[in-house]
Scaffold this motif. Structure first.
Motif, PDB file in Angstrom:
ATOM      1  N   GLY A  87       0.784  -1.228   0.000  1.00 22.84           N
ATOM      2  CA  GLY A  87       0.000   0.000   0.000  1.00 22.84           C
ATOM      3  C   GLY A  87       0.812   1.272   0.000  1.00 22.84           C
ATOM      4  N   ALA A  88       2.134   1.171  -0.087  1.00 23.10           N
ATOM      5  CA  ALA A  88       2.969   2.376  -0.109  1.00 23.10           C
ATOM      6  C   ALA A  88       2.943   3.000  -1.498  1.00 23.10           C
ATOM      7  N   GLN A  89       2.820   4.328  -1.540  1.00 24.55           N
ATOM      8  CA  GLN A  89       2.826   5.030  -2.819  1.00 24.55           C
ATOM      9  C   GLN A  89       4.197   5.570  -3.210  1.00 24.55           C
ATOM     10  N   GLY A  90       5.117   5.668  -2.262  1.00 23.95           N
ATOM     11  CA  GLY A  90       6.437   6.203  -2.561  1.00 23.95           C
ATOM     12  C   GLY A  90       7.458   5.668  -1.582  1.00 23.95           C
ATOM     13  N   VAL A  91       8.723   5.608  -2.021  1.00 21.68           N
ATOM     14  CA  VAL A  91       9.821   5.102  -1.199  1.00 21.68           C
ATOM     15  C   VAL A  91      10.958   6.112  -1.242  1.00 21.68           C
ATOM     16  N   ILE A  92      11.510   6.412  -0.059  1.00 24.07           N
ATOM     17  CA  ILE A  92      12.648   7.314   0.064  1.00 24.07           C
ATOM     18  C   ILE A  92      13.863   6.483   0.465  1.00 24.07           C
ATOM     19  N   LEU A  93      14.808   6.354  -0.452  1.00 24.50           N
ATOM     20  CA  LEU A  93      16.029   5.589  -0.204  1.00 24.50           C
ATOM     21  C   LEU A  93      17.051   6.501   0.469  1.00 24.50           C
ATOM     22  N   VAL A  94      17.399   6.185   1.726  1.00 25.28           N
ATOM     23  CA  VAL A  94      18.256   7.062   2.526  1.00 25.28           C
ATOM     24  C   VAL A  94      19.603   6.390   2.749  1.00 25.28           C
ATOM     25  N   TYR A  95      20.657   7.170   2.559  1.00 24.24           N
ATOM     26  CA  TYR A  95      21.998   6.718   2.920  1.00 24.24           C
ATOM     27  C   TYR A  95      22.727   7.868   3.597  1.00 24.24           C
ATOM     28  N   ASP A  96      23.811   7.556   4.253  1.00 21.97           N
ATOM     29  CA  ASP A  96      24.620   8.543   4.971  1.00 21.97           C
ATOM     30  C   ASP A  96      25.820   8.904   4.105  1.00 21.97           C
ATOM     31  N   ILE A  97      25.984  10.187   3.810  1.00 23.66           N
ATOM     32  CA  ILE A  97      27.080  10.598   2.932  1.00 23.66           C
ATOM     33  C   ILE A  97      28.442  10.374   3.580  1.00 23.66           C
ATOM     34  N   THR A  98      28.472  10.174   4.911  1.00 22.57           N
ATOM     35  CA  THR A  98      29.737   9.904   5.606  1.00 22.57           C
ATOM     36  C   THR A  98      29.990   8.417   5.778  1.00 22.57           C
ATOM     37  N   ASN A  99      29.142   7.579   5.219  1.00 21.74           N
ATOM     38  CA  ASN A  99      29.255   6.133   5.363  1.00 21.74           C
ATOM     39  C   ASN A  99      29.115   5.490   3.995  1.00 21.74           C
ATOM     40  N   ARG A 100      30.224   5.023   3.443  1.00 11.64           N
ATOM     41  CA  ARG A 100      30.212   4.427   2.110  1.00 11.64           C
ATOM     42  C   ARG A 100      29.401   3.138   2.086  1.00 11.64           C
ATOM     43  N   GLY A 126      20.628  11.599   0.177  1.00 12.01           N
ATOM     44  CA  GLY A 126      21.880  11.539   0.917  1.00 12.01           C
ATOM     45  C   GLY A 126      21.768  12.384   2.170  1.00 12.01           C
ATOM     46  N   ASN A 127      21.803  11.750   3.330  1.00  8.85           N
ATOM     47  CA  ASN A 127      21.563  12.433   4.596  1.00  8.85           C
ATOM     48  C   ASN A 127      22.863  12.960   5.207  1.00  8.85           C
ATOM     49  N   ARG A 128      22.671  13.885   6.178  1.00 10.81           N
ATOM     50  CA  ARG A 128      23.754  14.479   6.973  1.00 10.81           C
ATOM     51  C   ARG A 128      24.702  15.313   6.112  1.00 10.81           C
ATOM     52  N   LEU A 129      24.109  16.202   5.340  1.00  8.55           N
ATOM     53  CA  LEU A 129      24.924  17.106   4.528  1.00  8.55           C
ATOM     54  C   LEU A 129      25.740  18.053   5.395  1.00  8.55           C
ATOM     55  N   HIS A 130      25.293  18.287   6.638  1.00  9.16           N
ATOM     56  CA  HIS A 130      26.048  19.178   7.523  1.00  9.16           C
ATOM     57  C   HIS A 130      27.394  18.564   7.949  1.00  9.16           C
ATOM     58  N   LEU A 131      27.594  17.276   7.653  1.00  2.77           N
ATOM     59  CA  LEU A 131      28.873  16.622   7.926  1.00  2.77           C
ATOM     60  C   LEU A 131      29.645  16.396   6.626  1.00  2.77           C
ATOM     61  N   ALA A 132      29.548  17.345   5.719  1.00  2.00           N
ATOM     62  CA  ALA A 132      30.181  17.191   4.402  1.00  2.00           C
ATOM     63  C   ALA A 132      31.693  17.102   4.499  1.00  2.00           C
ATOM     64  N   TYR A 133      32.302  17.627   5.568  1.00  7.54           N
ATOM     65  CA  TYR A 133      33.759  17.552   5.705  1.00  7.54           C
ATOM     66  C   TYR A 133      34.222  16.115   5.993  1.00  7.54           C
ATOM     67  N   LYS A 134      33.270  15.214   6.348  1.00  3.89           N
ATOM     68  CA  LYS A 134      33.600  13.803   6.560  1.00  3.89           C
ATOM     69  C   LYS A 134      33.041  12.927   5.435  1.00  3.89           C
ATOM     70  N   ARG A 135      32.742  13.557   4.330  1.00  8.53           N
ATOM     71  CA  ARG A 135      32.058  12.874   3.232  1.00  8.53           C
ATOM     72  C   ARG A 135      32.888  11.717   2.679  1.00  8.53           C
ATOM     73  N   GLN A 136      32.177  10.569   2.451  1.00 19.28           N
ATOM     74  CA  GLN A 136      32.770   9.421   1.788  1.00 19.28           C
ATOM     75  C   GLN A 136      32.106   9.110   0.446  1.00 19.28           C
ATOM     76  N   VAL A 137      30.954   9.734   0.209  1.00 14.29           N
ATOM     77  CA  VAL A 137      30.230   9.570  -1.053  1.00 14.29           C
ATOM     78  C   VAL A 137      30.087  10.955  -1.672  1.00 14.29           C
ATOM     79  N   THR A 138      30.676  11.162  -2.826  1.00 12.50           N
ATOM     80  CA  THR A 138      30.603  12.465  -3.467  1.00 12.50           C
ATOM     81  C   THR A 138      29.227  12.680  -4.090  1.00 12.50           C
TER      82      THR A 138
END
Length: 280
Positions: A87-100, A126-138
């Motif tokens: 019954g879901a109409q949409g899916v949000i795929l979430v990952y952490d930009i500081t976790n490859r 891509g979550n946690r943009l405020h931690l961009a200085y620890k980014r592992q996924v560009t």
């Protein structure tokens, strides 16, 4: 199913169910906690392994209520995800930009979705943009991955409240357009250049004279349909007469309008000092 609650007693026009999926500790709970409005208790009375939050967004003048379900990324909750994915109409795929590893795990979640909720619209977040200085996924890597899947991509930050509502709004727009709901708010959209030109033409040309316009056949047909659909030909130009003629006849008519008929006076004017007057 998508629900349309358009009655005045309701506080929303549409009700949509979205799932937030991704590995554990990618910040799905942070995204839900950043929403200030709505309820946080499950309508079913239990939410073991599932976080629940509602929020209402404004989409082109329509109120859309979202039921957001945060499915835990732990393996022991896979059966719960399978039940809540119905019954879901949409899916949000979430990952952490500081976790490859969380980004690489998106493929596994897509397989789960395709198996239990095939064809459901998805967006990549891509979550946690405020931690961009620890980014592992560009950003470029995630953008290329999203383009390969044919989905929209956002980088968000619950701490700064950046792109949270925008990502939900875009997914809601995709879902509603997929179900043909865009016709309900079409009057609120800005008219295209072609529609503006058609409106200008049919406002001064009766529908039975459209065929005489020096335009392509396809455009004439569009003009007729536009005129009928908008009722612009209902008034047949009260107090006016319109005709389409060639340039020669138009010039001739113009010259006739400019010609003045001068009739000689029956008797000489009393104020005339000359004995005779010539009229040319």
């Amino acid at each position: 199913r998508m629900t349309n609650k358009g009655s005045p007693a309701r506080a929303y026009d549409f009700l949509l169910k979205f799932l937030l999926v991704g590995d554990s500790d990618v910040g799905k709970g942070e995204i839900l906690a950043s929403l200030q409005d709505g309820a946080s208790e499950s309508p079913y009375g239990y939410n073991m392994g599932i976080d629940y939050k509602t929020t209402t967004i404004l989409l082109d003048g329509r109120r859309v209520k979202l039921q957001l379900w945060d499915t835990s990324g732990q393996g022991r909750f896979c059966t719960i995800f399978r039940s809540y994915s119905r019954g879901a109409q949409g899916v949000i795929l979430v990952y952490d930009i500081t976790n490859r590893w969380s980004f690489d795990g998106i493929d596994r979640w897509i397989k789960e979705i395709d198996e239990h909720a095939p064809g459901v619209p998805k967006i990549l977040v891509g979550n946690r943009l405020h931690l961009a200085y620890k980014r592992q996924v560009t950003t470029e890597q995630a953008q290329v991955y999203a383009e390969r899947l044919g989905i929209t991509f956002f980088e968000v930050s619950p701490l700064c409240n950046f792109n949270i509502t925008e990502s939900f709004t875009e997914l809601a727009r995709i879902v509603l357009m997929r179900h043909g709901m865009e016709r309900l708010w079409k009057p609120n959209k800005v008219l295209s250049l072609q529609d503006l030109c058609c409106r200008a033409i049919v406002s001064c040309t009766p529908v039975h004279l459209v065929d005489k316009l020096p335009l392509p056949v396809a455009l004439k047909s569009h003009l007729k349909s536009f005129s009928m659909a908008n009722g612009l030909n209902a008034r047949m130009m009260h107090g006016r007469s319109y005709s389409l003629t060639t340039s020669h006849s138009s010039n001739k008519r113009t010259s006739l309008k400019k010609t003045k008929i001068i009739r000689p006076p029956q008797s000489p004017s009393q104020s005339c000092t000359r004995n005779s007057c010539k009229i040319s």
